[in-house]
Design a protein around this motif. Structure first.
Motif, PDB file in Angstrom:
ATOM      1  N   LEU A   9       0.811  -1.216   0.000  1.00 35.74           N
ATOM      2  CA  LEU A   9       0.000   0.000   0.000  1.00 35.74           C
ATOM      3  C   LEU A   9       0.849   1.273   0.000  1.00 35.74           C
ATOM      4  O   LEU A   9       0.318   2.372   0.109  1.00 35.74           O
ATOM      5  CB  LEU A   9      -0.943  -0.001   1.206  1.00 35.74           C
ATOM      6  N   GLY A  10       2.159   1.126  -0.120  1.00 33.05           N
ATOM      7  CA  GLY A  10       3.026   2.291  -0.268  1.00 33.05           C
ATOM      8  C   GLY A  10       3.723   2.764   0.980  1.00 33.05           C
ATOM      9  O   GLY A  10       4.461   3.763   0.946  1.00 33.05           O
ATOM     10  N   TRP A  11       3.531   2.093   2.127  1.00 34.46           N
ATOM     11  CA  TRP A  11       4.208   2.479   3.358  1.00 34.46           C
ATOM     12  C   TRP A  11       5.679   2.078   3.277  1.00 34.46           C
ATOM     13  O   TRP A  11       6.011   1.003   2.771  1.00 34.46           O
ATOM     14  CB  TRP A  11       3.561   1.806   4.565  1.00 34.46           C
ATOM     15  N   ARG A  12       6.552   2.926   3.819  1.00 35.00           N
ATOM     16  CA  ARG A  12       7.982   2.671   3.798  1.00 35.00           C
ATOM     17  C   ARG A  12       8.579   2.990   5.170  1.00 35.00           C
ATOM     18  O   ARG A  12       8.011   3.772   5.933  1.00 35.00           O
ATOM     19  CB  ARG A  12       8.667   3.541   2.728  1.00 35.00           C
ATOM     20  N   PRO A  13       9.744   2.418   5.513  1.00 32.45           N
ATOM     21  CA  PRO A  13      10.385   2.759   6.799  1.00 32.45           C
ATOM     22  C   PRO A  13      10.536   4.262   6.965  1.00 32.45           C
ATOM     23  O   PRO A  13      10.937   4.971   6.037  1.00 32.45           O
ATOM     24  CB  PRO A  13      11.747   2.058   6.693  1.00 32.45           C
ATOM     25  N   ASP A  14      10.182   4.760   8.140  1.00 31.67           N
ATOM     26  CA  ASP A  14      10.199   6.198   8.419  1.00 31.67           C
ATOM     27  C   ASP A  14      11.638   6.689   8.559  1.00 31.67           C
ATOM     28  O   ASP A  14      12.367   6.247   9.457  1.00 31.67           O
ATOM     29  CB  ASP A  14       9.429   6.452   9.720  1.00 31.67           C
ATOM     30  N   PRO A  15      12.087   7.604   7.693  1.00 31.75           N
ATOM     31  CA  PRO A  15      13.461   8.097   7.784  1.00 31.75           C
ATOM     32  C   PRO A  15      13.721   8.902   9.057  1.00 31.75           C
ATOM     33  O   PRO A  15      14.880   9.103   9.427  1.00 31.75           O
ATOM     34  CB  PRO A  15      13.606   8.977   6.535  1.00 31.75           C
ATOM     35  N   ASP A  16      12.668   9.366   9.738  1.00 28.44           N
ATOM     36  CA  ASP A  16      12.842  10.125  10.977  1.00 28.44           C
ATOM     37  C   ASP A  16      12.953   9.224  12.207  1.00 28.44           C
ATOM     38  O   ASP A  16      13.179   9.714  13.309  1.00 28.44           O
ATOM     39  CB  ASP A  16      11.659  11.079  11.181  1.00 28.44           C
ATOM     40  N   ARG A  17      12.740   7.909  12.020  1.00 33.62           N
ATOM     41  CA  ARG A  17      12.761   6.995  13.156  1.00 33.62           C
ATOM     42  C   ARG A  17      13.671   5.809  12.859  1.00 33.62           C
ATOM     43  O   ARG A  17      13.238   4.812  12.290  1.00 33.62           O
ATOM     44  CB  ARG A  17      11.338   6.500  13.463  1.00 33.62           C
ATOM     45  N   ARG A  18      14.921   5.930  13.205  1.00 33.32           N
ATOM     46  CA  ARG A  18      15.853   4.827  13.005  1.00 33.32           C
ATOM     47  C   ARG A  18      15.740   3.872  14.194  1.00 33.32           C
ATOM     48  O   ARG A  18      15.974   4.277  15.338  1.00 33.32           O
ATOM     49  CB  ARG A  18      17.281   5.355  12.866  1.00 33.32           C
ATOM     50  N   PRO A  19      15.374   2.610  13.948  1.00 36.88           N
ATOM     51  CA  PRO A  19      15.173   1.684  15.070  1.00 36.88           C
ATOM     52  C   PRO A  19      16.466   1.356  15.799  1.00 36.88           C
ATOM     53  O   PRO A  19      17.547   1.290  15.197  1.00 36.88           O
ATOM     54  CB  PRO A  19      14.594   0.443  14.391  1.00 36.88           C
TER      55      PRO A  19
END
Length: 201
Positions: A158-168
């Motif tokens: 659905l187009g969701w991608r890892p958030d660049p503002d939240r590095r795990p």
């Protein structure tokens, strides 16, 4: 056996306290299903778990700032979702990447396991997108468990991608995903859609 999808019978509407018991049950069942694959024999659907999520959803339905939706088919509630403004939006804080963008958090999205793969999760997601765009949000985020590969694949389509503002962190149990709401909505793939076993916590 998986039920045959009936798009004409599926209805997405606002959730109410009358739906609370059904939502808590399907949420507990969805969590138990995806956790059981990793931890066989663990009673994730024990009465205490259902009571826990009953109380959590009661709190959601009491809050004016956390809209909740449910999906019903032939009068039976089989899915639920809720969302709320992201903390950075509520507090007026800008993300590290630059200018603040109104952000919404998909807090929960669950489908009863018997109805996985019948389009319920996608219908709830579509309803959320419509509400978010109408409200003026530019970005959405959610947290998904690392080992919940079914849900991660669902959101990836659905187009969701890892958030660049939240590095795990190295020991993180969740992955934060982000979705840009300013562009066109991603088109549904031609193959039969899958459902998330769970999203959120």
């Amino acid at each position: 056996m998986r039920p045959t999808p009936d798009p004409t019978a599926l209805r997405i509407r606002g959730a109410t306290h009358a739906d609370l018991t059904a939502i808590a049950a399907l949420h507990t069942g969805a969590r138990a299903a995806y956790h059981r694959a990793r931890h066989p024999g663990t009673p994730f659907d024990a009465p205490a778990e259902q009571a826990r999520w009953h109380d959590a959803w009661a709190g959601v339905l009491d809050r004016a700032d956390t809209p909740a939706l449910c999906a019903e088919r032939h009068g039976t509630v089989i899915g639920a979702a809720c969302y709320l403004p992201h903390a950075s939006t509520a507090r007026g804080n800008a993300p590290r990447t630059g200018t603040a963008r109104p952000t919404v958090t998909l807090h929960q999205l669950h489908v009863a396991p018997a109805h996985w793969g019948t389009g319920v999760g996608r219908a709830l997601h579509t309803a959320c997108l419509r509400a978010w765009r109408t409200a003026g949000f530019a970005r959405a985020v959610l947290d998904v468990r690392w080992h919940n590969h079914r849900a991660r694949a669902f959101y990836d389509r659905l187009g969701w991608r890892p958030d660049p503002d939240r590095r795990p962190a190295p020991d993180a149990t969740h992955l934060t995903l982000a979705l840009d709401l300013t562009g066109p909505a991603p088109e549904a793939p031609p193959s039969k859609p899958s459902e998330p076993s769970s999203a959120g916590r």
